[in-house]
Design an enzyme around this catalytic site. Structure first.
Site, PDB file in Angstrom:
ATOM      1  N   LYS A   1       0.857  -1.291  -0.042  1.00 29.25           N
ATOM      2  CA  LYS A   1      -0.011  -0.008   0.001  1.00 29.25           C
ATOM      3  C   LYS A   1       1.017   1.239  -0.043  1.00 29.25           C
ATOM      4  CE  LYS A   1      -3.610   2.449   2.645  1.00 29.25           C
ATOM      5  NZ  LYS A   1      -4.751   2.356   3.511  1.00 29.25           N
TER       6      LYS A   1
ATOM      7  N   ARG B   1       0.919  10.304   5.736  1.00 28.57           N
ATOM      8  CA  ARG B   1       1.162   8.604   6.232  1.00 28.57           C
ATOM      9  C   ARG B   1       2.457   8.372   5.593  1.00 28.57           C
ATOM     10  NH1 ARG B   1      -3.917   8.487   8.158  1.00 28.57           N
ATOM     11  NH2 ARG B   1      -5.612   8.664   6.723  1.00 28.57           N
TER      12      ARG B   1
ATOM     13  N   GLU C   1       7.433  -6.491   1.456  1.00 23.41           N
ATOM     14  CA  GLU C   1       6.140  -6.312   2.284  1.00 23.41           C
ATOM     15  C   GLU C   1       5.078  -7.588   1.951  1.00 23.41           C
ATOM     16  OE1 GLU C   1       5.172  -4.671   4.681  1.00 23.41           O
ATOM     17  OE2 GLU C   1       5.793  -2.784   4.575  1.00 23.41           O
TER      18      GLU C   1
ATOM     19  N   LYS D   1      -2.282  -1.521  -3.647  1.00 15.38           N
ATOM     20  CA  LYS D   1      -2.982  -0.496  -3.970  1.00 15.38           C
ATOM     21  C   LYS D   1      -2.300   0.577  -3.969  1.00 15.38           C
ATOM     22  CE  LYS D   1      -6.091   1.800  -0.647  1.00 15.38           C
ATOM     23  NZ  LYS D   1      -6.398   1.818   0.709  1.00 15.38           N
TER      24      LYS D   1
ATOM     25  N   SER E   1     -10.677   5.525  -4.577  1.00 16.64           N
ATOM     26  CA  SER E   1     -11.393   6.591  -4.666  1.00 16.64           C
ATOM     27  C   SER E   1     -10.958   7.644  -5.613  1.00 16.64           C
ATOM     28  CB  SER E   1     -11.675   7.344  -3.421  1.00 16.64           C
ATOM     29  OG  SER E   1     -10.487   7.697  -2.837  1.00 16.64           O
TER      30      SER E   1
ATOM     31  N   TYR F   1     -15.304   0.735  -6.994  1.00 10.75           N
ATOM     32  CA  TYR F   1     -16.588   1.399  -6.711  1.00 10.75           C
ATOM     33  C   TYR F   1     -17.366   1.136  -8.131  1.00 10.75           C
ATOM     34  CZ  TYR F   1     -13.967   3.133  -3.096  1.00 10.75           C
ATOM     35  OH  TYR F   1     -13.097   3.524  -1.751  1.00 10.75           O
TER      36      TYR F   1
HETATM   37  C1  PBG Z   1      -7.664   3.298   5.527  1.00  8.65           C
HETATM   38  C2  PBG Z   1      -8.048   2.957   4.227  1.00  8.65           C
HETATM   39  C3  PBG Z   1      -7.682   3.935   3.186  1.00  8.65           C
HETATM   40  C4  PBG Z   1      -8.184   3.466   1.919  1.00  8.65           C
HETATM   41  C5  PBG Z   1      -8.746   2.361   2.227  1.00  8.65           C
HETATM   42  N1  PBG Z   1      -8.456   1.754   3.661  1.00  8.65           N
HETATM   43  C6  PBG Z   1      -7.279   5.461   3.150  1.00  8.65           C
HETATM   44  C7  PBG Z   1      -6.032   5.683   3.716  1.00  8.65           C
HETATM   45  O1  PBG Z   1      -4.934   4.934   3.746  1.00  8.65           O
HETATM   46  O2  PBG Z   1      -5.699   6.825   3.778  1.00  8.65           O
HETATM   47  C8  PBG Z   1      -8.336   4.457   0.629  1.00  8.65           C
HETATM   48  C9  PBG Z   1      -9.484   3.750  -0.204  1.00  8.65           C
HETATM   49  C10 PBG Z   1      -9.636   4.550  -1.479  1.00  8.65           C
HETATM   50  O3  PBG Z   1      -9.216   5.667  -1.569  1.00  8.65           O
HETATM   51  O4  PBG Z   1     -10.532   4.521  -2.046  1.00  8.65           O
HETATM   52  N2  PBG Z   1      -6.562   3.184   6.027  1.00  8.65           N
END
Ligand code: PBG
Length: 325
Positions: free
Chosen positions: A192, A214, A230, A245, A271, A310
């Site tokens: 991620k 983050r 990872e 992701k 998203s 989505y």
């Molecule tokens: C929680 C999480 C996130 C997403 C999925 N789980 C946000 C982030 O890490 O800030 C993002 C999903 C998306 O953008 O559709 N940690």
């Protein structure tokens, strides 16, 4: 000229016969936002066509998904109250726990996966506990494991830790096993990246970090070998499925991870990817249907076995209509 690649491209039947990537709605997971409150369905401004659902209304969507042939969801909770230690994440009457029970009560055939993370529940918006201004892995593990267990107890079929704390898969596996949930799989958001593509999600969940970013726990997008590290580590800790992701800008990682691990690989079209397609289509710059087909096929072509999106209902429909798959 005895080799003419175009020979296999004449006619829809032949093109379909020699197609290398086949898709099926059973590989799709729909991410869904559930929130505290009553009788409310709220459109997310930066994700037109996506909504936040209260628990008493969410099954309208679950029914529609099933009608479309989408049989898996990933639930994200948006609690009314947040605190320093994210207690809503592991409260047995928390938003996700109630949502899981609600879906399973009325639609046991829907496969319910829960996102396990602290960021939607902490007042500071970080994915773990703070130690000063740093996010601390070790003290967070216990809470993540408690959250996963509370999801399992509520009836979740699978848990998906997305926090990127070191050691979380092993901690969650141990907690689930000690409590009899030996057959609850873990889908790890192992690879991620710290990505601006999560912007609209953070609007939707109110989970943007109150300070900093983050980058001390999510991965630097310049790195590739680190992603393999990872992924391998999480498989060793007991992850059943490995996720990469975001999707679109990280399909090289899907292909590489697929070659390295012997578990299913998931790819999450996040998203910001959804928002870009929607915005471009609304402006009339691109054709939504064709772009969604092409991006979905690209993820599967790169090697993912599972696709979180989505657009799950739309893609299921495109497969049914023979536009892709
Ligand atoms: C929680 C999480 C996130 C997403 C999925 N789980 C946000 C982030 O890490 O800030 C993002 C999903 C998306 O953008 O559709 N940690």
């Amino acid at each position: 000229m005895n080799i003419r690649p175009r020979r296999l491209r004449y006619g829809a039947n032949l093109r379909k016969m020699v197609r290398e990537t086949r898709m099926d709605a059973s590989a799709l997971i729909y991410p869904m936002f559930v929130m505290d409150g009553e009788n409310t369905v709220e459109e997310i401004p930066t994700m037109p066509g996506q909504y936040r659902w209260t628990v008493d209304r969410m099954n309208e969507k679950i029914k529609h998904l099933l009608d479309c042939g989408v049989t898996s969801v990933m639930l994200f909770g948006i609690p009314e109250h947040k605190d320093e230690v994210g207690s809503g994440a592991y409260d047995e009457n928390g938003i996700v726990q109630r949502a899981v029970r609600k879906v399973k009560e009325e639609y046991p055939e829907m496969y319910v996966i829960t996102d396990v993370c602290m960021c939607e529940y902490t007042s500071h918006g970080h994915c773990g506990l703070l130690c000063g201004h740093e996010v601390d892995s070790d003290s967070t593990l216990e809470l993540l494991a408690k959250a996963a267990l509370s999801h399992g107890k509520a009836g979740a079929d699978m848990v998906a830790p997305s926090d990127m704390m070191d050691g979380r898969v092993a901690a969650i596996r141990a907690m689930l096993d000690e409590n009899g949930f030996i057959n609850t799989p873990i889908m790890s958001y192992a690879v991620k990246y710290a990505s601006a593509f999560y912007g609209p999600f953070r609007d939707a969940a109110g989970s943007a970090p109150a300070f900093g970013d983050r980058k001390s726990y999510q991965m630097d997008y310049h790195n590739s070998r680190e992603g393999i590290k990872e992924a391998l580590l999480d498989v060793e800790e007991g992850a059943d499925i490995i996720m990469v992701k975001p999707a679109m800008s990280y399909l090289d990682m899907v292909a590489k991870v697929k070659a390295e691990v012997n578990v299913p690989v998931a790819s999450y079209s996040v998203s910001g990817e959804y928002a870009m397609i929607k915005a471009g289509a609304q402006l009339g710059y691109i054709e939504e249907e064709k772009i969604v087909c092409e991006t979905a096929a690209a993820a599967f072509r790169a090697g993912c076995d599972i696709y979180l999106t989505y657009f799950a209902e739309e893609i299921a429909d495109y497969i049914k209509r023979g536009l892709i798959g």
